[in-house]
Design a protein around this motif. Structure first.
Motif, PDB file in Angstrom:
ATOM      1  N   HIS A 113       0.178   6.940  -3.783  1.00  8.25           N
ATOM      2  CA  HIS A 113       0.949   6.025  -4.380  1.00  8.25           C
ATOM      3  C   HIS A 113       0.090   5.112  -5.470  1.00  8.25           C
ATOM      4  CE1 HIS A 113       3.416   7.085  -0.818  1.00  8.25           C
ATOM      5  NE2 HIS A 113       4.501   6.936  -1.568  1.00  8.25           N
ATOM      6  N   ARG A 171       6.137   1.009  -6.306  1.00  3.00           N
ATOM      7  CA  ARG A 171       7.402   1.636  -6.410  1.00  3.00           C
ATOM      8  C   ARG A 171       8.281   0.737  -7.188  1.00  3.00           C
ATOM      9  NH1 ARG A 171       9.087   2.913  -0.272  1.00  3.00           N
ATOM     10  NH2 ARG A 171      11.005   3.918  -1.466  1.00  3.00           N
ATOM     11  N   GLY A 223       4.354  -0.817  -1.362  1.00  9.48           N
ATOM     12  CA  GLY A 223       5.385   0.235  -1.672  1.00  9.48           C
ATOM     13  C   GLY A 223       5.563   1.123  -0.428  1.00  9.48           C
ATOM     14  N   ALA A 253       9.362  -2.914  -3.468  1.00 12.36           N
ATOM     15  CA  ALA A 253       9.625  -2.153  -4.668  1.00 12.36           C
ATOM     16  C   ALA A 253       9.474  -3.246  -5.791  1.00 12.36           C
ATOM     17  CB  ALA A 253      11.087  -1.555  -4.674  1.00 12.36           C
TER      18      ALA A 253
END
Length: 607
Positions: free
Chosen positions: A59, A63, A457, A463
């Motif tokens: 990631h 997010r 996230g 987020a």
């Protein structure tokens, strides 16, 4: 060699033209002053490690929330159940919001917004990347709570090969706070052998349970030769299917847990999952539902002041529910652990599995054990879910695009870039060479903020939404303010006539105190805002609090050590006109220079 001239009484000792810098005290402060490179190395290693973890996690970007990534917005309208004309009220609507939050979180959705709108509507916003069809089915379904008898239980993922059999004798051992798991028949009529002995604590008109479902770590049981549901020894297909489901059930798998209980009728036995007192997943074989959540009139968490037994949960049943509960507890009291337990199942998950030693006929009961206040209140709220006299109708489902949010984000990033550019220009013009410290500090703070947002996230479901972006932009000013406080303290010391190195060390304690107080106030404001608000505003508060903490880390581990190192360089130490520390430009006082005044000749007086 002539003697020095005698000083007249009250004459001051001459001061030297240089200032002596006191040696740092021994200990951590001395180490920090003499070896600032350690602090710089520590924070740079931390950034490198966090950046590596970000890419390893898969990631590399934060997010995004529904306003930036798009998603689905569901509007649900509440309806009264028959016989409950006044059920649509604030209490029931808030309880319904809690249920839906719990379900959406169970799907692994982060930054989902569940909030009331008006008096009878609930809005559910689910970010992109979630199975919207599954989410619609989950949030639109009325909560189902049942009391089911426990037929078998064991720790999920253990090596025990126990499986439910038509009938089996069981025995258990352990202390009063443990429950032993064993295998038994997957049918509500199963009974233990005549030699079975009851286990557990003796209770009068009460249920005794741990705060969460618990069981021993393993179970082993094998069907006896006489344990067969039919003379031929064959197992009926329904029982065989249940045995296979129980053997294959892995409660540690989130996807498997989400499917347990799907399509199971209250009158059918089933398998389910729940967490034990150690926080580990436990799997169960449960008989048909004997009591439903709608049979509960009310439930509450209370503190036992009489016996000082701690927190407990009380339940009051309706007239029909009281009879059902008396019947099932009477049957269970004759059985052996775990068949004297019943599982409280909400939405297919076991939330508690208390055991009973006698029939409870008073229309009320209590569940007691090693409860904390929070655990007791949580269980009481779950018991209320099943009695919620509301159903919801899906009024509308809207697909939210990220176009509008993307435009706002673009505008916000431009505003942030302009603000950052103005801050940099101000630092270069006003502080000149000191901007070589402030700008890298801003970059380090920005790098830490980005990396932590990306890591949070997948870790806690954070987020990034538009208010969170605003919080990050506001943090630029907070971080720059800390640098300015430190720099101005140093310049004040130089104005007093001190050289740079002692000025840095004397300025730091006072600047540190001011920075900590300022950041504490900002963090406290962010914490209060996060607690008292809901939805997107929490994103702003969370980001503001996070960046405030990072400001303290950057100032202590990067800005101060870097300033200490650069103060040893000739460019800064000599007070170059472009260093930002030029004594002449700052109006510094010259060092005090005093010399002895020559003694006036003393005239000899004549007598």
């Amino acid at each position: 060699m002539p003697w020095p001239p005698a000083r007249s009484p009250g004459a001051r000792r001459p001061e030297r033209e240089y200032e002596k810098v006191a040696a740092p005290k021994k200990g951590r402060s001395a180490s920090a002053q003499s070896r600032p490179g350690r602090s710089l190395a520590l924070i740079l290693i931390a950034i490198a490690a966090l950046t590596g973890g970000m890419f390893v996690s898969g990631h590399p970007t934060p997010r995004l929330g529904i306003d930036l990534a798009g998603g689905t917005s569901i509007t649900l309208t509440a309806k009264n159940e028959p016989g409950q004309p006044n059920a649509i009220n604030k209490t029931n609507m808030d309880t319904a919001v809690d249920i839906m939050n719990r379900r959406v979180n169970g799907l692994g959705v982060s930054e989902a917004e569940v909030q009331t709108q008006g008096s009878d509507n609930i809005i559910v916003n689910i970010p992109k990347g979630t199975n919207s069809k599954q989410a619609r089915e989950q949030v639109g379904t009325t909560a189902k709570l049942y009391f089911r008898p426990v037929l078998a239980t064991q720790a999920s993922g253990s090596d025990a090969s126990a499986s439910p059999s038509p009938s089996a004798s069981s025995s258990s051992s352990g202390n009063a706070n443990d429950k032993a798991s064993s295998s038994s028949s997957p049918s509500s009529s199963a009974t233990p052998s005549a030699t079975a002995t009851s286990q557990g604590r003796a209770v009068t008109d009460a249920l005794k349970a741990d705060s969460t479902p618990s069981a021993s770590s393993s179970a082993s049981a094998s069907p006896s030769s006489s344990a067969s549901p039919s003379p031929s020894g064959s197992v009926d297909p329904a029982t065989a299917k249940l045995q296979a489901a129980y053997a294959a059930l892995d409660c540690t798998d989130k996807a498997v847990r989400a499917k347990t209980g799907e399509g199971v009728k209250p009158t059918d036995p089933t398998v389910a999952c729940g967490k034990n007192s150690s926080g580990q997943w436990q799997k169960y074989v449960l008989g048909p539902a004997e009591v439903s959540g709608t049979d509960i009139k009310k439930a509450a968490a209370v503190f036992d002041t009489q016996s000082a037994a701690g927190w407990k949960v009380t339940m009051d049943f309706t007239s029909s529910g009281s009879k059902k509960f008396a019947d099932i507890t009477g049957k269970l009291a004759k059985n052996q652990t775990p068949q004297n337990q019943f599982a409280i199942v909400l939405d297919g998950e076991v939330v508690s599995d208390p055991y009973v030693n006698q029939a409870l006929t008073g229309g009320n009961a209590e569940i007691s054990g090693s409860f904390s206040q929070t655990e007791a209140q949580d269980l009481a709220n779950m018991l209320k879910y099943g009695a919620l006299p509301l159903t919801f109708k899906e009024s509308s489902v809207t697909t939210v695009t990220a176009a509008l949010g993307g435009e706002q984000l673009h505008a916000g990033l431009i505003a942030g870039a302009i603000g950052l550019g103005l801050v940099v220009i101000y630092l270069v013009i006003y502080y000149r060479g000191l901007s070589m410290i402030a700008i890298p500090s801003l970059l380090v703070s920005g790098a830490l903020t980005y990396v932590l947002m990306a890591l949070l996230g997948p870790t806690i479901g954070f987020a990034l939404n538009l208010p969170a972006v605003c919080g990050a932009i506001v943090a630029i000013g907070i971080t720059a303010d800390s640098f300015i406080v430190f720099f101005e303290r140093i310049r004040d010391e130089i104005r007093e006539g001190r050289s740079l190195r002692p000025a840095v060390e004397r300025a730091w304690p006072r600047a540190r105190r001011t920075i900590l107080v300022s950041d504490f106030v900002s963090f406290l404001a962010a914490a209060v805002l996060f607690i008292v608000t809901v939805g997107k505003v929490q994103g702003f508060a969370f980001t503001l609090g996070l960046t405030t903490l990072l400001d303290v880390v950057v100032v202590f581990l990067f800005t101060k050590p870097l300033m200490t190192i650069l103060a040893r360089r000739k460019f800064f130490a000599s007070g170059h006109s472009w260093s930002g520390l030029d004594p002449k430009r700052l109006g510094a006082k010259p060092p005090l220079r005093r010399t002895r005044r020559p003694s006036a000749p003393v005239d000899t007086k004549e007598a």
